[in-house]
Scaffold this motif. Structure first.
Motif, PDB file in Angstrom:
ATOM      1  N   THR A 110       0.920  -1.036   0.031  1.00 15.19           N
ATOM      2  CA  THR A 110       0.084  -0.014  -0.037  1.00 15.19           C
ATOM      3  C   THR A 110       0.889   1.361  -0.021  1.00 15.19           C
ATOM      4  OG1 THR A 110      -1.998   0.890   0.983  1.00 15.19           O
ATOM      5  CG2 THR A 110      -0.450   0.243   2.531  1.00 15.19           C
ATOM      6  N   ALA A 111       0.199   2.393  -0.526  1.00 23.35           N
ATOM      7  CA  ALA A 111       1.016   3.468  -0.906  1.00 23.35           C
ATOM      8  C   ALA A 111       0.338   4.440  -1.594  1.00 23.35           C
ATOM      9  CB  ALA A 111       2.338   3.494  -1.529  1.00 23.35           C
ATOM     10  N   CYS A 112       0.688   5.738  -1.675  1.00 21.92           N
ATOM     11  CA  CYS A 112       0.104   6.717  -2.628  1.00 21.92           C
ATOM     12  C   CYS A 112       0.936   7.194  -3.823  1.00 21.92           C
ATOM     13  CB  CYS A 112      -0.362   7.789  -1.560  1.00 21.92           C
ATOM     14  SG  CYS A 112      -1.227   7.545  -0.209  1.00 21.92           S
ATOM     15  N   GLY A 113       0.472   7.751  -4.690  1.00 23.53           N
ATOM     16  CA  GLY A 113       1.010   8.512  -5.934  1.00 23.53           C
ATOM     17  C   GLY A 113       2.317   7.572  -6.377  1.00 23.53           C
ATOM     18  N   SER A 114       3.171   8.066  -6.642  1.00 27.99           N
ATOM     19  CA  SER A 114       4.587   7.455  -7.214  1.00 27.99           C
ATOM     20  C   SER A 114       4.956   6.130  -6.394  1.00 27.99           C
ATOM     21  CB  SER A 114       5.771   8.227  -7.270  1.00 27.99           C
ATOM     22  OG  SER A 114       5.507   9.343  -8.268  1.00 27.99           O
ATOM     23  N   ALA A 115       4.579   6.182  -5.017  1.00 24.56           N
ATOM     24  CA  ALA A 115       5.210   5.112  -4.183  1.00 24.56           C
ATOM     25  C   ALA A 115       4.153   3.861  -4.368  1.00 24.56           C
ATOM     26  CB  ALA A 115       4.895   5.498  -2.670  1.00 24.56           C
ATOM     27  N   TYR A 116       2.819   4.311  -4.833  1.00 28.36           N
ATOM     28  CA  TYR A 116       1.914   3.081  -5.228  1.00 28.36           C
ATOM     29  C   TYR A 116       2.113   2.610  -6.573  1.00 28.36           C
ATOM     30  CZ  TYR A 116      -2.226   1.244  -7.039  1.00 28.36           C
ATOM     31  OH  TYR A 116      -3.314   0.404  -7.837  1.00 28.36           O
ATOM     32  N   TYR A 117       2.864   3.485  -7.469  1.00 28.79           N
ATOM     33  CA  TYR A 117       3.524   2.888  -8.714  1.00 28.79           C
ATOM     34  C   TYR A 117       4.692   1.992  -8.474  1.00 28.79           C
ATOM     35  CZ  TYR A 117      -0.137   6.166 -10.636  1.00 28.79           C
ATOM     36  OH  TYR A 117      -1.322   6.691 -11.137  1.00 28.79           O
ATOM     37  N   ALA A 118       5.337   2.420  -7.669  1.00 28.73           N
ATOM     38  CA  ALA A 118       6.634   1.639  -7.410  1.00 28.73           C
ATOM     39  C   ALA A 118       5.981   0.092  -6.809  1.00 28.73           C
ATOM     40  CB  ALA A 118       7.523   2.209  -6.320  1.00 28.73           C
ATOM     41  N   GLY A 119       4.893  -0.057  -6.049  1.00 20.92           N
ATOM     42  CA  GLY A 119       4.312  -1.059  -5.615  1.00 20.92           C
ATOM     43  C   GLY A 119       3.966  -1.791  -6.907  1.00 20.92           C
ATOM     44  N   CYS A 120       3.146  -1.412  -7.866  1.00 18.19           N
ATOM     45  CA  CYS A 120       2.693  -1.827  -8.935  1.00 18.19           C
ATOM     46  C   CYS A 120       3.752  -2.380  -9.835  1.00 18.19           C
ATOM     47  CB  CYS A 120       2.127  -0.835  -9.877  1.00 18.19           C
ATOM     48  SG  CYS A 120       0.464  -0.230  -9.394  1.00 18.19           S
ATOM     49  N   ALA A 121       5.092  -1.942 -10.028  1.00 17.92           N
ATOM     50  CA  ALA A 121       6.222  -2.678 -10.335  1.00 17.92           C
ATOM     51  C   ALA A 121       6.781  -3.600  -9.698  1.00 17.92           C
ATOM     52  CB  ALA A 121       7.244  -1.408 -10.773  1.00 17.92           C
ATOM     53  N   GLY A 122       6.972  -3.510  -8.295  1.00 17.03           N
ATOM     54  CA  GLY A 122       7.253  -4.483  -7.549  1.00 17.03           C
ATOM     55  C   GLY A 122       6.607  -5.769  -7.402  1.00 17.03           C
ATOM     56  N   LYS A 123       5.467  -5.619  -7.611  1.00 15.29           N
ATOM     57  CA  LYS A 123       4.450  -6.823  -7.597  1.00 15.29           C
ATOM     58  C   LYS A 123       5.042  -7.828  -8.595  1.00 15.29           C
ATOM     59  CE  LYS A 123      -0.094  -7.739  -9.565  1.00 15.29           C
ATOM     60  NZ  LYS A 123      -1.069  -8.577  -8.509  1.00 15.29           N
ATOM     61  N   TYR A 124       5.378  -7.201  -9.842  1.00 16.17           N
ATOM     62  CA  TYR A 124       5.886  -8.234 -10.753  1.00 16.17           C
ATOM     63  C   TYR A 124       6.914  -9.140 -10.373  1.00 16.17           C
ATOM     64  CZ  TYR A 124       2.798  -5.935 -13.970  1.00 16.17           C
ATOM     65  OH  TYR A 124       1.657  -5.393 -14.613  1.00 16.17           O
ATOM     66  N   ALA A 125       8.008  -8.557  -9.575  1.00 17.90           N
ATOM     67  CA  ALA A 125       9.121  -8.946  -9.117  1.00 17.90           C
ATOM     68  C   ALA A 125       8.731 -10.023  -7.957  1.00 17.90           C
ATOM     69  CB  ALA A 125       9.981  -7.936  -8.510  1.00 17.90           C
ATOM     70  N   ILE A 126       8.152  -9.753  -7.117  1.00 24.77           N
ATOM     71  CA  ILE A 126       7.739 -10.460  -5.948  1.00 24.77           C
ATOM     72  C   ILE A 126       6.885 -11.890  -6.336  1.00 24.77           C
ATOM     73  CG2 ILE A 126       6.668 -10.558  -3.810  1.00 24.77           C
ATOM     74  CD1 ILE A 126       7.291  -7.482  -3.280  1.00 24.77           C
ATOM     75  N   GLU A 127       5.974 -11.479  -7.097  1.00 24.44           N
ATOM     76  CA  GLU A 127       5.046 -12.611  -7.585  1.00 24.44           C
ATOM     77  C   GLU A 127       6.001 -13.555  -8.433  1.00 24.44           C
ATOM     78  OE1 GLU A 127       1.452 -11.297  -9.437  1.00 24.44           O
ATOM     79  OE2 GLU A 127       0.379 -11.350  -7.377  1.00 24.44           O
ATOM     80  N   HIS A 128       6.662 -13.148  -9.196  1.00 23.61           N
ATOM     81  CA  HIS A 128       7.360 -13.728 -10.188  1.00 23.61           C
ATOM     82  C   HIS A 128       8.465 -14.770  -9.398  1.00 23.61           C
ATOM     83  CE1 HIS A 128       9.390 -14.713 -14.088  1.00 23.61           C
ATOM     84  NE2 HIS A 128      10.532 -14.555 -13.542  1.00 23.61           N
ATOM     85  N   LEU A 129       9.161 -14.172  -8.631  1.00 23.21           N
ATOM     86  CA  LEU A 129      10.150 -14.933  -7.693  1.00 23.21           C
ATOM     87  C   LEU A 129       9.684 -15.602  -6.478  1.00 23.21           C
ATOM     88  CD1 LEU A 129      13.059 -12.106  -7.663  1.00 23.21           C
ATOM     89  CD2 LEU A 129      12.822 -14.184  -9.107  1.00 23.21           C
ATOM     90  N   CYS A 130       8.934 -14.997  -5.847  1.00 24.33           N
ATOM     91  CA  CYS A 130       8.375 -15.645  -4.613  1.00 24.33           C
ATOM     92  C   CYS A 130       6.964 -16.552  -4.930  1.00 24.33           C
ATOM     93  CB  CYS A 130       7.905 -14.694  -3.314  1.00 24.33           C
ATOM     94  SG  CYS A 130       9.422 -13.744  -3.058  1.00 24.33           S
ATOM     95  N   HIS A 131       6.276 -16.557  -5.835  1.00 26.96           N
ATOM     96  CA  HIS A 131       5.312 -17.559  -6.196  1.00 26.96           C
ATOM     97  C   HIS A 131       4.144 -16.990  -4.950  1.00 26.96           C
ATOM     98  CE1 HIS A 131       7.801 -20.283  -8.568  1.00 26.96           C
ATOM     99  NE2 HIS A 131       7.978 -18.887  -9.024  1.00 26.96           N
ATOM    100  N   ILE A 132       3.797 -15.834  -4.443  1.00 29.17           N
ATOM    101  CA  ILE A 132       3.041 -15.517  -3.564  1.00 29.17           C
ATOM    102  C   ILE A 132       2.106 -14.487  -4.347  1.00 29.17           C
ATOM    103  CG2 ILE A 132       4.556 -14.079  -2.474  1.00 29.17           C
ATOM    104  CD1 ILE A 132       3.281 -15.069   0.123  1.00 29.17           C
ATOM    105  N   PRO A 133       0.801 -14.374  -4.129  1.00 26.80           N
ATOM    106  CA  PRO A 133       0.104 -13.288  -4.346  1.00 26.80           C
ATOM    107  C   PRO A 133       0.185 -12.061  -3.835  1.00 26.80           C
ATOM    108  CG  PRO A 133      -1.279 -15.197  -3.573  1.00 26.80           C
ATOM    109  CD  PRO A 133      -0.141 -15.655  -3.193  1.00 26.80           C
ATOM    110  N   VAL A 134       0.399 -10.940  -4.718  1.00 22.51           N
ATOM    111  CA  VAL A 134       0.527  -9.384  -4.258  1.00 22.51           C
ATOM    112  C   VAL A 134      -0.226  -8.803  -4.614  1.00 22.51           C
ATOM    113  CG1 VAL A 134       2.184  -7.838  -4.230  1.00 22.51           C
ATOM    114  CG2 VAL A 134       3.075 -10.045  -4.470  1.00 22.51           C
ATOM    115  N   GLN A 135      -1.264  -8.118  -3.848  1.00 17.74           N
ATOM    116  CA  GLN A 135      -2.061  -7.184  -4.194  1.00 17.74           C
ATOM    117  C   GLN A 135      -1.463  -5.753  -3.825  1.00 17.74           C
ATOM    118  OE1 GLN A 135      -5.157  -9.098  -1.741  1.00 17.74           O
ATOM    119  NE2 GLN A 135      -6.143  -6.964  -1.705  1.00 17.74           N
ATOM    120  N   VAL A 136      -1.802  -4.769  -4.687  1.00 21.95           N
ATOM    121  CA  VAL A 136      -1.277  -3.380  -4.823  1.00 21.95           C
ATOM    122  C   VAL A 136      -2.303  -2.523  -4.371  1.00 21.95           C
ATOM    123  CG1 VAL A 136       0.399  -1.659  -5.337  1.00 21.95           C
ATOM    124  CG2 VAL A 136       0.699  -4.017  -6.199  1.00 21.95           C
TER     125      VAL A 136
END
Ligand code: M6R
Length: 608
Positions: free
Chosen positions: A298-324
């Motif tokens: 969770t975050a706001c503005g650009s930090a939220y968008y960083a979360g959107c990009a981070g989701k791909y890395a975490i899901e891809h590597l950890c195989h765990i669902p990530v909600q932003v």
């Protein structure tokens, strides 16, 4: 949202207050003011507009003699940006002056009560109730009046208070708004953040919510909410003066863009030991990570968008669902979060009101919270169960750049670290990805070096009234941030769109007046996005593509191409965003915009 400063010492206070306000101006810049105690009177000077106007009005402080004072730079919430609504606010008897950062939520009822009691209001601000309450509760003891006043206030506030009856003292209070005390020799300070203090002292005391303090030239006494003195640790400020200054660059934003290789290196390098990621600042054990069912970011503005990009890395590597989730939505969404959820909270400032509220809501529901924050000692850092700092140094430009990419860097570190702990990654892949992560600063430097043509591209695109940023998957996450950068500093309407969605309605808007910035750095969907480029070209749009230098095919499709070095897709966002930051910067410059302080914005959004 608003910056406050204060001084008690032997020197003239006004020049010190003005210097401090200049450093805090990024927090709000629609009006400003200072109040200086001089014997048994208070000189108040207030102006609409920038600190420069205040310097002019006060002859750089010379018109406001006195060695004790408080100052304020405002981002208007209650009442328009006018001289009258600017802080400091004075009591009716002229004995008290107050500066305030935050929002008094119950100000309406307090205002009615005070009017009934005969107090006269000059401004439309919520703050003015504070100074009248202090006057009402003052019976020869400012400390008691401050305690009684604080007990009546609901909301968030960092306050600075002076009184002619106690001409050496400044009282400060902190409740859900940042406030730091600067410890000097024969003089002491307070400010909303350390950037205003580093020119004078490196010794700081961080107040906790509910605490207040009395500052005199020779002492700082901190009290708990009941008024009992408490011992506080003095911390060393590590940010240097130069990093809070422009250092020869025309704007902080450009300086901060260029600083990204260093900032990312500073964030990643200390956490790698013997080819392993070590996050020993946290207690994210293998057992804990294996026990979680999902991750919510969770975050706001650009930090939220960083979360959107981070989701791909975490899901891809950890195989765990990530909600932003946007923090302003999550806080009111009755979220399905429990002790099996890890909540990752992203914030450069660590003071964003919506993010703090969302974090508290999720904590209540049992989630463990991991904060990724840039500002040491900030509310989010202190409230979270675990904190990983981004070591970006002070970010002054309102539009975040190095704050955003260092958030990505920590998310990538976390993704790799967690994947290894959760046994989701073999050693060889882990080793290779870690190597890629370590070389990110180099790739970013290469990107900066190879994009000298961007100022010319800005000359071509700056006259448009609107543009689209398209991409798929990780490229879409970058489109979101790229469009925000363009909007906030150039005021050009920019819409980010998942490239595959265009044909479901939005393509109706595409014509020769809508340049399209097409992001093509994700191998798995590159061909698809290239088809979308062909579709928008067929409708007359000029296309500026961002892609890897290996992708020469795109040259015949797009009108203009920005090349970046090839980087593993899950980490590519940190490189891909660089040309978009530069494009937004140079477009805004072409349009003569106030790049570091865009209209209507403030760096730290401490209101809901
Ligand atoms: O300090 P935070 O990271 O919590 O701030 C969140 C947003 O307000 C911030 O990222 C904002 O969107 C920036 N101005 C964008 O450049």
């Amino acid at each position: 949202m608003c910056g406050i400063v204060g001084y008690s010492g032997a020197q003239d206070a006004a020049p010190i207050l003005l210097e401090g306000l200049k450093k805090l101006e990024y927090r709000g810049y629609d009006s400003a003011g200072i109040a200086v105690l001089n014997g048994n009177s208070i000189t108040v000077s207030k102006v609409t507009g920038r600190i420069a106007n205040l310097c002019e009005k006060t002859a750089d402080g010379k018109n406001c003699p006195g060695t004790v004072g408080i100052g304020h730079t405002r981002w208007a919430t209650h009442g328009a940006p006018t001289d009258t609504n600017a802080h400091p606010h004075l009591s009716n008897d002229g004995k008290f002056a107050v500066v305030h950062n935050g929002i008094v939520e119950n100000y309406m009822s307090l205002r009615e009560e005070l009017i009934e009691k005969g107090y006269r209001f000059e401004s439309q601000t919520d703050t003015e109730v504070i100074v009248h309450l202090i006057e009402m509760y003052y019976v020869g003891d400012l400390k008691k009046a401050v305690i009684k006043t604080s007990a009546r206030l609901q909301g968030s506030y960092a306050l600075g208070v002076v009184c002619t009856e106690e001409p050496q003292n400044v009282y400060v209070v902190r409740e859900s708004s940042p406030l730091i005390l600067g410890v000097g020799v024969g003089e002491n300070y307070f400010a909303s953040d350390v950037t205003a203090l580093v020119s004078y002292t490196r010794n700081a005391i961080y107040l906790e919510d509910g605490e207040f303090a009395k500052i005199t030239p020779d002492s700082i006494t901190v009290f708990d909410p009941a008024g009992q003195p408490i011992q506080k640790k003095i911390s060393r400020i590590t940010w240097d003066i130069q990093s809070a200054e422009k250092g020869g660059y025309e704007h902080f934003m450009l300086k901060e863009i260029v600083e990204q290789p260093r900032a990312i290196k500073a964030t990643i390098a200390p956490r790698i030991k013997d080819s392993e990621i070590v996050l020993d600042e946290t207690e994210l054990t293998a057992d804990y990570l294996r026990s979680i069912h999902k991750i919510v970011i969770t975050a706001c503005g650009s930090a939220y968008y960083a979360g959107c990009a981070g989701k791909y890395a975490i899901e891809h590597l950890c195989h765990i669902p990530v909600q932003v989730e946007l923090a302003s939505e999550l806080r009111y969404s009755n979220p399905l979060i429990d002790e099996h959820t890890l909540l990752i909270v992203l914030s450069q400032s660590g003071e964003t009101a919506d993010t703090i509220a969302a974090m508290k809501e999720c904590k209540k529901r049992g989630a463990k919270t991991l904060a990724i924050v840039n500002v040491v000692g900030s509310t989010i850092a202190k409230t979270a169960d675990e904190t990983l700092y981004t070591w970006a140094g002070p970010e002054i430009a309102v539009a975040t750049t190095k704050g955003y990419t260092t958030q990505l860097a920590v998310l990538y570190l976390f993704a790799l670290y967690a994947a290894k702990k959760m046994n989701r990654l073999d050693d060889e892949t882990y080793g290779k990805l870690l190597e890629t992560l370590i070389t990110l600063p180099k790739r970013i430097q290469e990107t900066l070096d190879m994009n000298s043509a961007i100022p010319n591209l800005a000359k071509k695109y700056h006259t448009t009234g609107s543009m689209f940023f398209i991409g798929r998957n990780t490229d879409y996450a970058i489109a979101l941030e790229g469009a925000l950068k363009m909007k906030e500093i150039s005021y050009i309407h920019a819409e980010s769109y998942a490239a595959g969605e265009l044909k479901h309605g939005t393509i109706a808007l595409i014509d020769e007046h809508q340049p399209v910035i097409a992001l093509c750095c994700n191998d798995s969907v590159m061909e698809k996005t290239m088809s979308n480029i062909v579709e928008v070209k067929a409708r007359g749009a000029e296309v500026l593509a961002v892609t890897f230098k290996e992708n020469q095919k795109i040259v015949s499709l797009a009108d203009d191409v920005i090349f970046i070095p090839k980087v593993e897709t899950i980490f590519s966002a940190a490189v891909e965003i660089i040309p978009l930051q530069l494009l937004a910067y140079y477009v805004a410059k072409e349009n003569g915009c106030d790049i570091d302080k865009p209209k209507n914005l403030a760096k730290s959004v401490t209101v809901e």
